[in-house]
Structure formats: structure tokens, C-alpha cells
Design an enzyme around this catalytic site. Structure first.
Site, PDB file in Angstrom:
ATOM      1  CG  ASP A  49      35.787  42.472  38.460  1.00 20.91           C
ATOM      2  OD1 ASP A  49      36.825  42.179  39.265  1.00 20.91           O
ATOM      3  OD2 ASP A  49      35.854  43.412  37.726  1.00 20.91           O
ATOM      4  CB  SER A  50      38.271  37.860  40.873  1.00 20.11           C
ATOM      5  OG  SER A  50      37.859  37.482  42.058  1.00 20.11           O
ATOM      6  CG  ASP A  88      34.726  44.226  42.080  1.00 17.47           C
ATOM      7  OD1 ASP A  88      34.808  45.206  42.707  1.00 17.47           O
ATOM      8  OD2 ASP A  88      35.392  43.319  41.780  1.00 17.47           O
ATOM      9  CE  LYS A 118      36.959  45.461  44.849  1.00 17.78           C
ATOM     10  NZ  LYS A 118      37.334  45.441  43.573  1.00 17.78           N
ATOM     11  CD  GLU A 120      39.480  46.973  38.719  1.00 17.37           C
ATOM     12  OE1 GLU A 120      40.165  47.451  38.022  1.00 17.37           O
ATOM     13  OE2 GLU A 120      39.327  45.833  39.062  1.00 17.37           O
ATOM     14  CD  GLU A 187      44.653  42.977  42.909  1.00 24.32           C
ATOM     15  OE1 GLU A 187      43.387  43.786  42.781  1.00 24.32           O
ATOM     16  OE2 GLU A 187      44.784  41.885  42.193  1.00 24.32           O
TER      17      GLU A 187
HETATM   18  O1  KIV Z   1      37.345  41.057  42.182  1.00 27.07           O
HETATM   19  C1  KIV Z   1      38.170  40.745  43.358  1.00 27.07           C
HETATM   20  O2  KIV Z   1      38.268  39.754  43.524  1.00 27.07           O
HETATM   21  C2  KIV Z   1      38.698  41.961  43.581  1.00 27.07           C
HETATM   22  C3  KIV Z   1      39.814  41.401  44.506  1.00 27.07           C
HETATM   23  C4  KIV Z   1      41.013  40.930  44.168  1.00 27.07           C
HETATM   24  C5  KIV Z   1      39.750  42.762  45.512  1.00 27.07           C
HETATM   25  O3  KIV Z   1      38.543  42.961  43.128  1.00 27.07           O
END
Ligand code: KIV
Length: 269
Positions: A49-50, A88, A118, A120, A187
Site C-alpha cells: 500500500d506504499s 497488501d 499481507k 499489518e 519494518e
Molecule cells: O507497502 C509497502 O511497501 C510495505 C513494505 C514497506 C514492506 O508494506
């Protein structure tokens, strides 16, 4: 009839089995053509989600909608053949209940064709991780600095500077591993804590701003390519594409302004 064996993607059990064997290579990717390049080298590719920050100019990941993750996830699956693709779950799509997480997670998997998700959170997400994995959704967990909680954490802050907090982070790692996560992103934690987390769990740890001793590493592609105006301190730049793009754009603009573009080789006659 084709005589070539089909290329097989890396599987979740193959990633899990890499614990303590050889380091796992991973990067983020958000569009089909860069994903195709990353696919030659990475064991898994994260559609993180970055992307809200590095592709869409948001100042955090909190505003990223589910549909955007699905759109980029689809592009990355289309562009790749070998790597496991992990997508994510964005903020607000899974925290409320295991049922909600399953509903949105199943949608991401069906609509993108990715192989895992993924999310969090540590111990607080263990019940949800168990619920998803029992129902066919492989989960990579993410602890330490969790950007979706940046408002609670007071910013993007390195975790574990105070050794008194280490036990809670290690308990988070154990909880998600026991719940069935197949790997764990760690992280933004101090090195000694990352090493302890790696030693405490039987699943691979994937470090980002953590420790060289994690079982694998991940970076955000745009950060390591120098395409982001701001990058975290820990990121090593392997390329400097920002200035290269600017040079190309400036050359083009100057040719257009002086009527040197398109030039003889670039027109249909
Ligand atoms: O969203 C992302 O890029 C991430 C990485 C920093 C692991 O979760």
C-alpha cells in the site's frame, strides 16, 4: 502441442521453507513492466500500500482504497510469471472482524490472481490471520513500524529503541507465527530486536530497515531507484532514475521548442 514445461510461480510453502536456508529477495512493484523486470530476480513481489505514497502522491498509506490495490495487483500479476505475488490489505479493509477480512481478502485474491495477502499488526491480528489461513488465504504478517498505525505511533518512528518494549514485539511475532502466517515483514526496528524476532519464530522474517540477519529483505522499488523525492534514511539507492528522467524530459522539451522534434527518423512519410 507445446514441449516446454510451464513456468511455475514460487509458492507459499517454498517461501516458508526458506527459513534459515538462503536469503529471500523481494521488492515492491506497482506496474506490469517494472514488475516483469523485478520478476527475474525476486522470490516474491509485494504490491504494497506504499503505492499510495510513491505512485499517487499521498502523504501516508491510510487513504489507499481497496479498488486501487486490486487494480495495481492485477497489473503486477499480468506482468510476471515466476515470483509469488503478495498484495497488501489496505487500512480499513480487515481490522474490524475476521469476516470482513475474509470478504475483502477473497475479493483481492479472485480479482488479482495473487498468491497471498499481507496485513499489518501483531497479536491483535492473530485471530484474523488464523481465520484467513484456515479458509485458504495465505497471510504474510507485518510488525514493528506499521505505517497504517502511524497516527497512533506519532509518525514513522523506529521501534524498539527502548529495550523494555522488545518483549511486546517478540510476543507479536510469536502470535502471528502461531496463528499461521507464512512469513513476517519486520519494518523499522532496531537491529538487536530484529535479530531476536528472527530467532524467536519458525517462519522467515523479511527485513526493511531492520537487520541483515533477517531471513530476507524487501525495499520499495521507487525508493531504491531514486524515484522518490523523500526516502527513509535506511534505504540504499541502487539507481538514480529521477535525474535521468528529468534529463530526458528536458531534452525533449528543448527539441519541441526549437522545432528539432520529431526529426526525420521519427515521422511517417
Ligand atoms: O507497502 C509497502 O511497501 C510495505 C513494505 C514497506 C514492506 O508494506
Amino acid at each position: 502441442m507445446s514441449t516446454q514445461a510451464p513456468i511455475r510461480r514460487t509458492t507459499v510453502p517454498q517461501i516458508r521453507a526458506r527459513k534459515g536456508v538462503d536469503p529471500i529477495v523481494s521488492l515492491t512493484a506497482y506496474h506490469a513492466h517494472t514488475a516483469a523486470i523485478v520478476d527475474k530476480y525476486a522470490d516474491f513481489i509485494l504490491v504494497g500500500d506504499s503505492l499510495g505514497m510513491v505512485m499517487h502522491g499521498m502523504d501516508s498509506t491510510i487513504g489507499v482504497p481497496l479498488d486501487l490495490m486490486i487494480m495495481h495487483g492485477r497489473a503486477v500479476v499480468r506482468g510476471t510469471q515466476r515470483a509469488l505475488i503478495v498484495v497488501d490489505m489496505p487500512f480499513g479493509s480487515y481490522e474490524e472482524s475476521p469476516n470482513m477480512a475474509f470478504r475483502n481478502g477473497a475479493r483481492i485474491m479472485k480479482e488479482t490472481g495473487c498468491g497471498a495477502l499481507k496485513l499489518e499488526g501483531g497479536a491483535r491480528m492473530a485471530e484474523t490471520i488464523h481465520f484467513l489461513t484456515e479458509r485458504g488465504i495465505p497471510v504474510m504478517a507485518h510488525i514493528g513500524l506499521t505505517p497504517q498505525s502511524s497516527h497512533v505511533m506519532g509518525g514513522f518512528k523506529t521501534q524498539g529503541r527502548d529495550e523494555a518494549s522488545w518483549e511486546a514485539h517478540i510476543a507479536d511475532a510469536r502470535a502471528v507465527a502461531d496463528a499461521g502466517a507464512f512469513a513476517l515483514v519486520v519494518e523499522g526496528v532496531v537491529e538487536g530486536l530484529a535479530d531476536k524476532i528472527t530467532a524467536a519464530v519458525a517462519i522467515p522474517t523479511i527485513g526493511i530497515g531492520a537487520s541483515v540477519n533477517c531471513d530476507g529483505q524487501i525495499l520499495v522499488l521507487e525508493d531504491m531507484l531514486g524515484l522518490n523525492p523523500w526516502v527513509p534514511k535506511f534505504v540504499k539507492k541502487y539507481g538514480d532514475l529521477g535525474p535521468a528522467i528529468e534529463r530526458a524530459v528536458a531534452d525533449y522539451a528543448s527539441e519541441v521548442r526549437t522545432r528539432a522534434f520529431p526529426g526525420d527518423d521519427h515521422v511517417y512519410r
